[in-house]
Design an enzyme around this catalytic site. Structure first.
Site, PDB file in Angstrom:
ATOM      1  N   SER A 139       0.827  -1.209   0.000  1.00 29.09           N
ATOM      2  CA  SER A 139       0.000   0.000   0.000  1.00 29.09           C
ATOM      3  C   SER A 139       0.859   1.255   0.000  1.00 29.09           C
ATOM      4  O   SER A 139       0.335   2.359  -0.117  1.00 29.09           O
ATOM      5  CB  SER A 139      -0.920   0.010   1.224  1.00 29.09           C
ATOM      6  OG  SER A 139      -0.163   0.009   2.415  1.00 29.09           O
ATOM      7  N   GLU A 172      -8.018  -2.652  -4.028  1.00 27.35           N
ATOM      8  CA  GLU A 172      -7.489  -1.692  -4.990  1.00 27.35           C
ATOM      9  C   GLU A 172      -6.547  -2.410  -5.952  1.00 27.35           C
ATOM     10  O   GLU A 172      -5.689  -3.177  -5.526  1.00 27.35           O
ATOM     11  CB  GLU A 172      -6.734  -0.585  -4.268  1.00 27.35           C
ATOM     12  CG  GLU A 172      -7.598   0.262  -3.359  1.00 27.35           C
ATOM     13  CD  GLU A 172      -6.791   1.310  -2.616  1.00 27.35           C
ATOM     14  OE1 GLU A 172      -7.003   2.497  -2.878  1.00 27.35           O
ATOM     15  OE2 GLU A 172      -5.949   0.924  -1.780  1.00 27.35           O
TER      16      GLU A 172
END
Length: 310
Positions: A139, A172
């Site tokens: 991330s 994502e």
């Protein structure tokens, strides 16, 4: 060394046990919070899943997390006992990378260290098939940089699972500079098949979620430290008025205060935005070993320190 969570009525498969199956085989690298959570997603969706970790003790703890979640699901009436038994039979653990040779999807969920991720994908190049997908759950690091560790960067895709992975639907998806269209398409198909909702984002620090989440969590911690409310009142306000499924302090305890500190610091270093800098309370809690559920104490205390326990 392979550790089987359950050997009862195991269906045939290829890979670790050298038998045959038509079920998809997923390898998850890292048996920590995210790794065990992602493994749960895969086994519940019907995938044969192998968790890999360098540490035998971490591996056992990750498998125990999976077992605990499945058991709790049965107790809460969210999963039938037979369904949970079959899910448990689909998961294995190993400390040996060659045991992942038949994996069709490899999901990397180790600690946020660029060199370690690059090295791992480079080693796997010579073990898995040429069309095996490489997913990285980063991330904060560049997907492009991680992919450079592989001789086939076109198959590397960023897939950031929201925490806790078994409960949160969103993932994502971020392509690296050399990610091929076939790898992107196969990735979104896989994620849809395991029950996830995908959003596509650029390969930028924090992607979408952590660009919003980290400053917000920091604001909640600052509010608590300033006496604006108690941890309970702030959590209740967030879940009751904002509709979040979990308050910020319950969520931070699941993620781990050490992980929050690392992510926030890395994003601050890249973006130089003071909103990302972890509050002093985080530093004090990490220094005291109050990391959250995994240590039995964070903002709250826990009798059961399994990451997805009660």
């Amino acid at each position: 060394m392979v550790v089987n969570l359950s050997d009862e009525d195991r269906e045939p498969r290829t890979g670790v046990n050298n038998v045959t199956t038509k079920e998809p085989i997923v390898a998850v690298l890292g048996a920590g919070t995210m790794g065990s959570g992602i493994a749960l997603v895969a086994v519940r969706a019907g995938c044969r899943t192998i968790i890999h970790d360098l540490s035998q003790s971490n591996l056992e703890r990750g498998l125990d997390t999976v077992r605990g979640f499945l058991d709790k699901s049965v107790r809460l009436g969210k999963m039938a006992p037979e369904e949970a038994r079959q899910a448990a039979a689909r998961i294995e653990g190993t400390t040996d990378l060659p045991d992942l040779a038949d994996a069709e999807v490899v999901i990397e969920a180790i600690y946020e260290d660029l060199g370690a991720k690059q090295q791992l994908f480079g080693e796997l190049d010579g073990i898995v098939g040429e069309r095996t997908l490489f997913h990285t759950n980063t991330s904060t690091l560049s997907v492009t940089a991680i992919a450079s560790g592989s001789r086939r960067p076109e198959r590397v895709v960023g897939t950031h699972y929201c925490n806790p992975a078994p409960l949160m639907k969103l993932v994502e998806v971020a392509d690296g500079r050399h990610t091929a269209s076939w790898a992107h398409d196969a990735t979104t198909e896989f994620l849809t098949a395991v029950g996830k909702t995908t959003v596509v984002t650029k390969d930028r620090p924090g992607f979408i979620v952590n660009r919003f989440l980290i400053p917000w969590e920091n604001s909640c911690i600052h509010a608590l430290d300033a006496g604006l409310g108690t941890k309970e009142s702030i959590d209740t306000a967030v879940t009751g008025a904002l509709g979040h499924p979990m308050g910020p302090f319950r969520l931070l305890d699941v993620v781990g205060l050490d992980i929050h500190q690392q992510v926030a610091t890395r994003l601050y270093e890249q973006l130089r935005d003071p909103r990302f800098f972890p509050p002093p309370m985080v530093e004090r809690m990490v220094a005291a070993g109050d990391l959250g559920r995994k240590t039995g104490r964070g903002f709250y205390t826990y009798d059961d320190n399994r990451l997805f326990g009660s």
